[in-house]
Design a protein around this motif. Structure first.
Motif, PDB file in Angstrom:
ATOM      1  N   UNK A  49       0.853  -1.189   0.000  1.00 30.83           N
ATOM      2  CA  UNK A  49       0.000   0.000   0.000  1.00 30.83           C
ATOM      3  C   UNK A  49       0.890   1.242   0.000  1.00 30.83           C
ATOM      4  N   UNK A  50       0.844   1.999  -1.073  1.00 27.21           N
ATOM      5  CA  UNK A  50       1.672   3.198  -1.230  1.00 27.21           C
ATOM      6  C   UNK A  50       0.761   4.391  -1.512  1.00 27.21           C
ATOM      7  N   UNK A  51       0.008   4.774  -0.503  1.00 32.93           N
ATOM      8  CA  UNK A  51      -0.980   5.842  -0.672  1.00 32.93           C
ATOM      9  C   UNK A  51      -0.305   7.197  -0.771  1.00 32.93           C
ATOM     10  N   UNK A  52      -1.095   8.204  -1.057  1.00 28.42           N
ATOM     11  CA  UNK A  52      -0.614   9.571  -1.196  1.00 28.42           C
ATOM     12  C   UNK A  52      -1.055  10.141  -2.526  1.00 28.42           C
ATOM     13  N   UNK A  53      -0.668   9.465  -3.612  1.00 28.60           N
ATOM     14  CA  UNK A  53      -1.142   9.877  -4.937  1.00 28.60           C
ATOM     15  C   UNK A  53      -2.637   9.632  -5.046  1.00 28.60           C
ATOM     16  N   UNK A 101       2.438   5.188  -9.705  1.00 25.73           N
ATOM     17  CA  UNK A 101       2.794   6.601  -9.619  1.00 25.73           C
ATOM     18  C   UNK A 101       3.282   6.990  -8.227  1.00 25.73           C
ATOM     19  N   UNK A 102       3.725   6.009  -7.414  1.00 25.06           N
ATOM     20  CA  UNK A 102       4.287   6.346  -6.109  1.00 25.06           C
ATOM     21  C   UNK A 102       5.517   7.224  -6.279  1.00 25.06           C
ATOM     22  N   UNK A 118      -0.218  17.247  -9.847  1.00 26.87           N
ATOM     23  CA  UNK A 118      -1.574  17.782  -9.985  1.00 26.87           C
ATOM     24  C   UNK A 118      -2.648  16.820  -9.508  1.00 26.87           C
ATOM     25  N   UNK A 119      -2.312  15.538  -9.338  1.00 28.62           N
ATOM     26  CA  UNK A 119      -3.286  14.557  -8.869  1.00 28.62           C
ATOM     27  C   UNK A 119      -2.981  14.046  -7.460  1.00 28.62           C
ATOM     28  N   UNK A 159      -2.268  13.829  -0.919  1.00 23.39           N
ATOM     29  CA  UNK A 159      -1.770  13.643   0.443  1.00 23.39           C
ATOM     30  C   UNK A 159      -0.251  13.507   0.371  1.00 23.39           C
ATOM     31  N   UNK A 160       0.439  14.623   0.560  1.00 22.07           N
ATOM     32  CA  UNK A 160       1.887  14.627   0.373  1.00 22.07           C
ATOM     33  C   UNK A 160       2.630  13.949   1.516  1.00 22.07           C
ATOM     34  N   UNK A 161       2.075  13.993   2.708  1.00 26.31           N
ATOM     35  CA  UNK A 161       2.715  13.277   3.819  1.00 26.31           C
ATOM     36  C   UNK A 161       2.699  11.776   3.548  1.00 26.31           C
ATOM     37  N   UNK A 162       1.550  11.250   3.131  1.00 24.58           N
ATOM     38  CA  UNK A 162       1.457   9.824   2.815  1.00 24.58           C
ATOM     39  C   UNK A 162       2.351   9.472   1.637  1.00 24.58           C
ATOM     40  N   UNK A 163       2.432  10.357   0.643  1.00 28.52           N
ATOM     41  CA  UNK A 163       3.284  10.101  -0.521  1.00 28.52           C
ATOM     42  C   UNK A 163       4.750   9.979  -0.119  1.00 28.52           C
TER      43      UNK A 163
END
Length: 279
Positions: free
Chosen positions: A166-170, A189-190, A215-216, A219-223
């Motif tokens: 799980x690589x959330x953020x994007x 797109x991680x 642009x998409x 959540x930059x902390x999660x990214x």
């Protein structure tokens, strides 16, 4: 199934469009306009990861035929996430192949017609593609009963030896795929290997390891945490959603630098989704 992208041909391309690259004997990267898809496996047993741009199904079917032969079809389709450039052909391919699609459970609302993604941020710091991003589709598609959540144990249907991370953020349910045996990574797109907001760099595919498309990304902390999670794996080769495959010391040093200096390298100076707590 309902395809809200059916009439949304996006007239964007790059010098790599139509180019396929064999990263290893069972890992093939193909560039569809500006985005990469992956064919994982051999002719007898393979999976498609992501499906490219809207109205690209015929291109995908042709590259599959060229690699695996006529009438070949995958065991499954795996989606790293549901943005338009990664699911553009998925409904047409499901109809053609009658296979299940798998994605993280947090992506399912965007793949079953329930929820639109946040609108692309045209105000974010970046190049011309960032500025015109509000014209990109953010509506959900509806795969109905053809889409399922990835198994909670980290395994990937049709991809023995691989696991999803799980690589959330994007996006909330973005996943990357990793094979421990040879440390091969499909990053989605991680992170990417081209500056995706720059039209010139997208067209020329100028290599640059950087964070997710600005642009998409909401959540930059999660990214940032996702990049650090992938860097710890020390991948030997990476196929990213945009840009060219990268391997060896170039990948190792680039990903290490990105993880260590993510805020400077990847996080835009301003934008609707920039987390004000990131200093």
């Amino acid at each position: 199934m309902k395809d809200t992208l059916a009439d949304n041909y996006i007239p964007m391309t790059s010098i790599r469009s139509g180019v396929g690259e064999e990263v290893s004997h069972d890992l093939f990267c193909y560039t569809n306009q500006i985005v990469n898809i992956s064919l994982v496996g051999t002719a007898e047993d393979w999976v498609l990861v992501d499906t490219g741009m809207p109205q690209s199904a015929n291109h995908v079917l042709k590259i599959v035929e060229d690699r695996f032969g006529a009438e070949s079809r995958p065991k499954a389709i795996i989606l790293t996430h549901g943005h338009f450039d990664h699911v553009g052909a998925v409904i047409d391919l499901v109809v053609a192949w009658n296979v299940f699609v798998y994605a993280h459970e947090l992506e399912l609302p965007y793949l079953t017609g329930q929820t639109s993604y946040p609108e692309p941020d045209g105000s974010v710091e970046g190049g011309i593609l960032a500025k015109i991003s509000p014209f990109f589709p953010n509506e959900p598609i509806n795969l109905g009963s053809h889409v399922r959540a990835l198994p909670s144990d980290g395994s990937i249907p049709g991809m023995p030896g691989w696991r999803w991370i799980h690589t959330s953020g994007h996006t909330p349910g973005h996943v990357s795929l990793f094979r421990d045996m040879d440390r091969a990574l499909i990053a989605g797109d991680a992170f990417v290997t081209v500056e995706q907001d720059s039209l010139y760099k997208v067209i020329t595919q100028k290599k640059q390891l950087t964070g997710p498309p600005v642009y998409f990304t909401t959540d930059w902390h999660a990214a940032e945490q996702s990049v650090k999670k992938l860097e710890v794996l020390k991948p030997s080769v990476a196929i990213t959603g945009h840009g060219v495959p990268m391997s060896g010391e170039e990948l190792t040093s680039g990903l290490s630098q990105l993880a260590a200096d993510f805020k400077r390298i990847a996080v835009p100076g301003h934008g609707r989704y920039v987390d004000n707590k990131i200093q």
